[in-house]
Motif scaffolding. Structure first.
Motif, mmCIF file in Angstrom:
data_model
loop_
_atom_site.group_PDB
_atom_site.id
_atom_site.type_symbol
_atom_site.label_atom_id
_atom_site.label_comp_id
_atom_site.label_asym_id
_atom_site.label_seq_id
_atom_site.Cartn_x
_atom_site.Cartn_y
_atom_site.Cartn_z
ATOM 1 N N ALA A 76 1.097 3.474 -3.462
ATOM 2 C CA ALA A 76 0.599 4.855 -3.432
ATOM 3 C C ALA A 76 1.641 5.821 -3.987
ATOM 4 N N HIS A 94 -9.247 2.685 -6.701
ATOM 5 C CA HIS A 94 -8.352 2.124 -7.709
ATOM 6 C C HIS A 94 -9.146 1.349 -8.764
ATOM 7 N N ALA A 111 -0.712 8.155 -12.448
ATOM 8 C CA ALA A 111 -2.006 7.685 -11.955
ATOM 9 C C ALA A 111 -2.692 6.769 -12.968
ATOM 10 N N ILE A 121 1.753 5.538 -7.752
ATOM 11 C CA ILE A 121 0.598 6.186 -8.379
ATOM 12 C C ILE A 121 0.785 7.697 -8.439
ATOM 13 N N MET A 142 -2.858 -2.435 -5.598
ATOM 14 C CA MET A 142 -3.550 -1.753 -4.497
ATOM 15 C C MET A 142 -4.886 -2.433 -4.201
ATOM 16 N N ILE A 143 -5.581 -2.873 -5.244
ATOM 17 C CA ILE A 143 -6.865 -3.558 -5.053
ATOM 18 C C ILE A 143 -6.654 -4.897 -4.343
ATOM 19 N N ALA A 173 -10.609 3.963 -10.963
ATOM 20 C CA ALA A 173 -9.584 4.524 -11.854
ATOM 21 C C ALA A 173 -9.311 3.580 -13.016
ATOM 22 N N GLN A 195 0.826 -1.207 0.000
ATOM 23 C CA GLN A 195 0.000 0.000 0.000
ATOM 24 C C GLN A 195 0.866 1.265 0.000
ATOM 25 N N ARG A 224 0.023 -0.980 -10.865
ATOM 26 C CA ARG A 224 0.024 -0.460 -9.489
ATOM 27 C C ARG A 224 -1.392 -0.375 -8.928
ATOM 28 N N ARG A 225 -2.371 -0.092 -9.786
ATOM 29 C CA ARG A 225 -3.765 -0.058 -9.317
ATOM 30 C C ARG A 225 -4.241 -1.465 -8.936
#
Length: 680
Positions: free
Chosen positions: A605, A637, A612, A608, A621-622, A640, A601, A617-618
């Motif tokens: 972050a 995320h 973004a 990102i 994070m999920i 996004a 995390q 990376r998203r």
């Protein structure tokens, strides 16, 4: 600050472009829905020259059309624009080859802003600041990739000028003890650059002078959090001393206050200090200034600067700071000592480029940063066809000045004759500039980059820069999984990359991009070999080291991944671009494979923050939020990803896209995504 001056009411046409576009003819506001007509108007209004070749405008606004169609579209746009301007249509002239703009009939807030900023008096600076209602053409939207790229350059240049105006005002107000005006000006500066520590100090001092110690301490806390979040550094000693002064002057305290938890200066700073003791001469090549009075040539100046960085980086006996870190100084006011401190180098190369017709004039100077002394300076005047010879001359001069011990054998190894048709080279530079400006993140941008590369290759199939950006664009498009059938993309990338190996001496970039292709094809050992070969050929090639760290973190080489990520950050200590995000992504990927989800995390972050619109990376994070039992943290995320790569999660779960080499690592990622409930 003073109210905005009246800047002329007798002209036929008035253009307000700082902020949302506003067009007035004889005092009445007009509205036009034809986007390219408006783009043509503002382009003519912003150019320094009064005459513009038709072919330049066609390339900017109808570059994807055939020549005849582009010329017809320009004629239609001119007709529409003249009807729209009515009485002010006489401001735009045209003959067979050129368009003209009669500035005596036109009032522009940009022109007035630049004039007032140039005067430099306090009143003029105040009026200039009032004129700056917002960034250039706020909310104008996209037109064409070429126009958007040009507009971004104009925007950046004006924003940098506004930054200078505000800092000068702030200094003047501070000298006069005008604390409220200091607070106003410094706050505006921080909107532009929240990392400007000097402005945070000015605010703290002004609050202290007003006995507003709580506000001063809050300002310090804001600075500390920003530096920690963005750069992983603590405030400078001068700022910490000021904070202690504020605290000691506080007349009332509800409870004893603890000293803030200040970290040592960042990893970047520690790395910088190390580079100064590595025994290698260290250098940063700053972006050469565009002196052509043609904003369109910004990409060309950046490209030439980047090529000089590439040539210097080939010498293993030099430490060369990466392109994106050097380019953070573009548009900034700085001292030579700032370059040394921020980038950890002893030398800097700066210069300017003026391009006119088929001629080019380049000035270059090599400076020893600590003393600010000029070691070497030269001016070159050549034809554009001699651009590679010019770059080699500059590189040889720099090497001879700062590292004369480099053996002739190494010099002979590095320099090789480049014979590329100039127009092809120019198109490749445009493609790279478009990619650097964010075109990698959507299909339209990727298509535009590939199209420019293909045009370059039609003119000269030997253009390795065009081949490289073409191959890499296909790789990125495969990663984003935007196409209905993304499978053939890797084959196209592979075919393009193989062209880079027709030479007897393939470039490091050839191995690097082939390593990316082989990774996504599941040929992990071959990919590792390619990244290592690129590193052996050029240990200063930061982009390859970012890629290598990314790859290693996905194939189970965690120790090497972390080491190479840190080394890449060393080469790019001030990198504000997307590549440095790959270093943090590498650390996030390594931590995920080790089930250290809280660290995922943290690193995710930070990755990102640099890009973004990057999908891996998203997804991390999920999945990590789900494994931590915090599914609500995954929603932003997922939202996004839905906006820019909607098929990405499904591609991972279905097995169309495999990131990790080891099945257990992939299973960990797939299970986290499935449990999140955000599959389409």
């Amino acid at each position: 600050m003073n109210s905005r001056s009246d800047y002329g009411s007798n002209t036929l046409l008035r253009l307000e472009m700082l902020g949302p576009l506003r067009v007035e003819v004889e005092g009445e506001s007009l509205s036009l829905s034809a986007k390219k007509g408006l783009a043509l108007l503002v382009y003519l209004g912003l150019r320094a020259e009064t005459n513009v070749p038709r072919e330049t405008v066609c390339g900017l606004l109808w570059g994807d059309s055939r020549e005849a169609q582009a010329k017809a579209s320009l004629r239609q746009a001119l007709t529409t624009l003249r009807k729209y301007l009515g009485a002010a249509s006489s401001a735009i002239g045209a003959d067979r080859d050129r368009l003209s703009f009669n500035r005596s009939l036109v009032q522009s807030d940009v022109t007035d802003f630049l004039k007032l900023a140039g005067l430099g008096t306090e009143n003029a600076l105040e009026e200039a600041a009032e004129l700056y209602r917002g960034d250039l053409l706020e909310g104008f939207g996209q037109v064409t990739p070429e126009f958007d790229c040009w507009l971004d350059g104009e925007r950046s240049a004006l924003r940098a000028r506004y930054f200078t105006v505000l800092t000068k005002l702030c200094d003047a107000y501070e000298t006069q003890g005008r604390q409220e005006d200091v607070i106003t000006a410094a706050s505006l500066v921080l909107r532009l650059n929240p990392l400007c520590e000097d402005m945070h100090r000015k605010l703290m001092k002004s609050y202290l002078a007003q006995n507003r110690t709580d506000a001063a301490l809050k300002q310090f806390s804001s600075l500390k959090d920003t530096l920690d979040r963005e750069l992983n550094v603590s405030p400078e000693p001068e700022t910490q001393d000021l904070m202690r002064k504020v605290r000691s002057s506080r007349s009332r305290r509800s409870e004893p206050e603890l000293e803030p938890n200040l970290k040592p200066r960042s990893q970047a700073t520690k790395h910088v200090k190390k580079t100064q003791h590595d025994g290698k001469p260290s250098i940063a090549v700053l972006p050469f200034q565009n002196m052509s009075f043609d904003p369109e040539q910004e990409y060309f100046c950046d490209g030439v600067s980047e090529d000089i960085i590439t040539e210097l980086s080939r010498f293993s006996s030099l430490f060369v700071v990466a392109r994106n870190s050097s380019f953070t100084f573009k548009g900034r006011t700085f001292k030579h000592q700032d370059v040394a401190q921020e980038l950890g180098v002893r030398y800097m190369l700066e210069g300017s480029i003026r391009r006119a017709g088929d001629r080019i004039r380049v000035t270059a100077q090599l400076i020893e940063c600590a003393a600010g002394s000029h070691i070497w300076a030269e001016r070159y005047e050549k034809t554009l066809d001699d651009i590679f010879e010019l770059q080699d001359d500059i590189t040889r001069s720099v090497v001879g000045a700062i590292a004369p011990q480099i053996e002739q054998a190494e010099i002979a190894r590095v320099f090789h004759k480049r014979e590329i048709e100039f127009s092809s080279y120019d198109l490749a530079l445009k493609a790279k500039a478009l990619f650097h400006n964010g075109a990698y993140a959507d299909t339209d941008g990727q298509d535009a980059v590939v199209e420019l590369a293909e045009q370059a290759l039609e003119l000269d199939p030997r253009n390795t820069d065009a081949i490289w950006i073409q191959a890499f664009s296909y790789v990125i498009r495969h990663l984003y999984q935007l196409d209905d059938n993304p499978g053939p993309l890797l084959d196209r990338a592979d075919a393009a990359a193989e062209s880079l190996f027709k030479s007897d001496r393939p470039e490091p970039g050839a191995f690097s991009v082939r390593g990316m292709i082989r990774h996504f094809k599941g040929e992990f050992d071959s990919a590792t070999a390619d990244f290592r070969r690129a590193f052996d050929l050029n240990p200063n090639f930061a982009l390859n080291i970012f890629f290598m760290a990314w790859h290693e973190s996905l194939v189970g080489r965690m120790k090497e991944a972390k080491e190479h990520a840190q080394f890449a950050l060393r080469l790019s200590p001030r990198d504000s671009d997307y590549w440095v995000g790959d270093a943090f992504l590498s650390l996030a990927q390594a931590c995920f494979a080790e089930s250290r989800f809280e660290e995922v995390q943290n690193w995710g972050a930070r990755a990102i923050q640099y890009s973004a619109r990057a999908p891996i990376r998203r997804a991390l994070m999920i999945a990590s939020a789900t494994h931590l039992g915090q599914p609500e943290d995954a929603r932003p995320h997922a939202d996004a990803l839905a906006s820019f790569a909607p098929k990405f999660l499904d591609s991972i779960v279905s097995g169309r896209l495999i990131l990790y080499r080891l099945p257990e690592h992939n299973a960990l990622l797939v299970s986290g995504i499935k449990k999140s409930g955000y599959l389409s």
